[in-house]
Design an enzyme around this catalytic site. Structure first.
Site, PDB file in Angstrom:
ATOM      1  N   ARG A 120       0.905  -1.195   0.638  1.00 54.73           N
ATOM      2  CA  ARG A 120       0.295  -0.225   0.370  1.00 54.73           C
ATOM      3  C   ARG A 120       0.725   1.332   0.117  1.00 54.73           C
ATOM      4  NH1 ARG A 120      -2.142   1.351   4.147  1.00 54.73           N
ATOM      5  NH2 ARG A 120      -1.303   0.280   5.338  1.00 54.73           N
TER       6      ARG A 120
ATOM      7  N   ARG B 289       2.143 -12.383  -1.651  1.00 57.36           N
ATOM      8  CA  ARG B 289       1.099 -12.124  -1.405  1.00 57.36           C
ATOM      9  C   ARG B 289       0.212 -12.838  -1.714  1.00 57.36           C
ATOM     10  NH1 ARG B 289      -1.395  -9.375   3.017  1.00 57.36           N
ATOM     11  NH2 ARG B 289      -0.048  -7.424   4.144  1.00 57.36           N
TER      12      ARG B 289
ATOM     13  N   LYS C 237      -8.686  -2.793   0.657  1.00 60.95           N
ATOM     14  CA  LYS C 237      -9.031  -1.626   2.008  1.00 60.95           C
ATOM     15  C   LYS C 237      -9.701  -0.039   1.727  1.00 60.95           C
ATOM     16  CE  LYS C 237      -5.869  -4.247   4.767  1.00 60.95           C
ATOM     17  NZ  LYS C 237      -7.006  -4.593   5.480  1.00 60.95           N
TER      18      LYS C 237
ATOM     19  N   SER D 104       0.142  -6.256  10.108  1.00 61.85           N
ATOM     20  CA  SER D 104       1.351  -7.314   9.271  1.00 61.85           C
ATOM     21  C   SER D 104       3.019  -8.188   9.886  1.00 61.85           C
ATOM     22  CB  SER D 104       1.612  -6.467   8.059  1.00 61.85           C
ATOM     23  OG  SER D 104       1.951  -7.506   6.856  1.00 61.85           O
TER      24      SER D 104
ATOM     25  N   ASP E 196      -9.486 -11.520   7.816  1.00 63.10           N
ATOM     26  CA  ASP E 196      -8.660  -9.898   7.453  1.00 63.10           C
ATOM     27  C   ASP E 196      -9.752  -8.924   7.935  1.00 63.10           C
ATOM     28  OD1 ASP E 196      -6.463  -7.923   7.406  1.00 63.10           O
ATOM     29  OD2 ASP E 196      -7.115  -7.513   5.631  1.00 63.10           O
TER      30      ASP E 196
ATOM     31  N   LYS F  95      -1.485 -13.347  12.150  1.00 64.15           N
ATOM     32  CA  LYS F  95      -3.328 -13.807  12.234  1.00 64.15           C
ATOM     33  C   LYS F  95      -3.708 -14.779  11.519  1.00 64.15           C
ATOM     34  CE  LYS F  95      -5.070  -9.185  10.497  1.00 64.15           C
ATOM     35  NZ  LYS F  95      -4.460  -9.497   9.424  1.00 64.15           N
ATOM     36  N   THR F  96      -3.205 -14.264  10.231  1.00 60.00           N
ATOM     37  CA  THR F  96      -3.624 -15.677   9.503  1.00 60.00           C
ATOM     38  C   THR F  96      -3.280 -16.886   9.534  1.00 60.00           C
ATOM     39  OG1 THR F  96      -3.372 -13.904   7.106  1.00 60.00           O
ATOM     40  CG2 THR F  96      -3.764 -15.868   6.785  1.00 60.00           C
TER      41      THR F  96
ATOM     42  N   HIS G  88     -10.812  -5.096  12.376  1.00 65.41           N
ATOM     43  CA  HIS G  88      -9.408  -5.731  11.490  1.00 65.41           C
ATOM     44  C   HIS G  88      -8.874  -6.912  11.889  1.00 65.41           C
ATOM     45  CE1 HIS G  88      -4.860  -4.872   9.632  1.00 65.41           C
ATOM     46  NE2 HIS G  88      -5.903  -5.490   8.567  1.00 65.41           N
TER      47      HIS G  88
END
Length: 530
Positions: A61, A322, A202, A239, A258, A243-244, A221
């Site tokens: 981003r 990604r 996003k 990030s 997410d 989390k994933t 989030h």
């Protein structure tokens, strides 16, 4: 007006300012989009069947590209500042005309879908792309309607995506040559100058963060999963915090990766897919994500050899590699992505100072303090100018996507934790035995064991000891984890050095919370001692 290639009925894009002269491909299935993408040389297929592409100069981003139109309808509500930079309506209109002219002269790919798995809180989203692969990404990450749902479909928000169009900031008045411009009154997002696909998802997450609170829904989030007994767990984290990885648990069912909402009825996914980081991905450590990368998945910026094999350890293009795939690629994923009220909430942090415990229970006041803080750390080598661990605070674990003041979201979280008696945990997936460069990363097997014990309720009756500096409650024993791992001070060779580093991080926490202005005294008191 052009032929709709799926429904054989016209699609009128004039409401978005477009007068297309090329062919419009609307709501194509993944195989057709992949055929277009490969024939147009937008990327290649790798051995797993996934589609691999690169995004040029922008491999993540671009925060400086984002701006929100300062309109009377939203002026008093938006949390203006570095996160929500204002632009005037005239600048937006000029860029809208440029984007519309640019797209109108090209073949276009249109996706009609929505954000929000709960029909009561759904947002119809139309995405118009100049590249087929970006449209496949949109199809993967947003929720895909059934064929019959497209009858009479009207978008509530539209993304016009023109990555090959750069702005001239001096002439156009944009913050950057790349731009992500959001108008709430026109219900329109303009994206250009960047091919990084994450900007699309996003931007709509930002819209949901604005719209949901007024409907009594807390936007979050976080990832979410559910156990066999229906116990829902949330995983907040920036990030690189896991989390994933931690939510993709073979023993639990994934609700989403997410972005979620917490309504009066429970939790629901905003998205229809996952956007997983793949750097150092391995089949052994992350089997569900590994197997999800197959035909229909979009791989961004991974390194591929001449035999179409992906090297997930190679960061030659970027560390931020990604994979974007539909949530259905995860076995046992909950479809539709809805669940009950969370029993457990996990705040994940990758503490590069090496001073936070690997797991700790939080009081409701501590939960709100750490939610407002949104702490993790950058480490040397991940960003230019970062030579030693750098504390990073992102309010509500998602500050770049918060249109409203963070306290609004924190209050909503606190209310829900209290009402539904959820237990909140702080989980350090970062360093132990010393800071980055001296200590080592937490063992993933240990982290998984601690999280699993917490989610299964086996820590409910455990004995806890308050941390002397951070005040959080550290379990004295976790089955399957050596006791020596639980107290971070015991893992350092020099306990005095630990005390100094912990005091330094505690100070940074306090300074960050002070920057919010007025914060309730009971929340401030729940922070680190000092």
């Amino acid at each position: 007006m052009n032929r709709d290639t799926v429904t054989a009925t016209p699609i009128d894009l004039s409401a978005a300012g477009l007068e297309p002269r090329g062919e419009i491909h609307r709501n194509l299935p993944a195989p057709a989009l992949l055929e277009h993408a490969v024939c147009r040389h937008e990327g290649i297929l790798v051995r797993s069947g996934a589609f691999r592409t690169t995004t040029g100069d922008h491999t993540g981003r671009t925060p400086s590209a984002k701006a929100t139109v300062d309109e009377p309808e939203v002026h008093e509500e938006i949390w203006w500042g570095e996160v929500n930079r204002p632009i005037d309506p005239g600048t937006f209109e000029r860029m809208h005309e440029r984007v519309a002219a640019h797209l109108s002269g090209r073949d276009l790919w249109v996706f009609d879908g929505y954000a929000g798995a709960d029909p009561s809180h759904r947002l119809n989203v139309r995405v118009v792309n100049e590249n087929a692969w970006h449209n496949l990404f949109a199809r993967n990450l947003f929720l895909r309607p059934d064929f019959e749902d497209l009858e009479g479909y009207e978008p509530e928000f539209t993304i016009l995506h023109a990555p090959s169009l750069e702005a001239d900031s001096e002439v156009d008045g944009t913050p950057d040559s790349a731009f992500v411009l959001l108008s709430y009154s026109k219900r329109l997002v303009l994206i250009g100058g960047t091919a990084y696909a994450g900007e699309m998802k996003k931007s709509i997450f930002t819209v949901m963060n604005y719209r949901m609170p007024e409907r009594g829904v807390l936007p979050m989030h976080c990832s979410a999963n559910v156990g066999e007994e229906g116990d829902v767990a949330l995983f907040f984290g920036l990030s690189g915090t896991g989390k994933t990885t931690l939510s993709a648990d073979p023993g639990r069912s994934l609700i989403g990766d997410d972005e979620h909402g917490w309504s009066a009825d429970g939790v629901f996914n905003f998205e229809g897919g996952s956007y997983a980081k793949t750097i150092h991905l391995s089949k052994k450590k992350e089997p569900l994500i590994w197997e999800a990368i197959r035909f229909g998945t979009v791989l961004e910026n991974v390194v591929v050899d001449e035999r179409r094999r992906v090297d997930y350890d190679d960061d030659a293009i970027t560390e931020n590699t990604r994979a974007g795939y539909p949530v259905q690629h995860i076995p046992g994923a909950v479809i539709p992505g809805v669940g009950g009220h969370p029993r457990n909430v996990m705040f994940l942090t990758a503490d590069a100072f090496g001073v936070l415990p690997p797991i700790a229970k939080l009081t409701p006041e501590q939960a709100m303090y750490h939610f407002l803080s949104g702490y993790t750390a950058k480490v040397a080598g991940t960003e230019a100018g970062v030579d030693e661990p750098m504390a990073t605070f992102s309010a509500c674990f998602g500050a770049p996507f918060l249109p409203l003041h963070p306290s609004r979201y924190a209050e909503m979280l606190g209310e829900r934790i209290e009402r539904h008696d959820a237990t909140v945990w702080l989980v350090n997936t970062g360093w132990t035995g010393g800071p980055f460069g001296t200590g080592h990363r937490m063992e993933l097997d240990h982290t998984r064991a601690m999280v699993r014990e917490a989610l299964d309720g086996r820590l409910d009756d455990a004995s806890f000891t308050p941390h002397p500096i951070f005040g959080v409650f550290v379990p004295d024993h976790v089955p399957g984890v050596p006791d020596s791992v639980l107290d971070p001070r015991d893992t350092w060779d020099d306990p005095d050095a630990y005390d100094r580093k912990a005091a330094e991080l505690a100070r940074r926490f306090r300074e960050n919370v002070e920057s919010f202005g007025e914060v309730p005294e009971e929340i401030v008191a729940a922070g680190p001692a000092g």
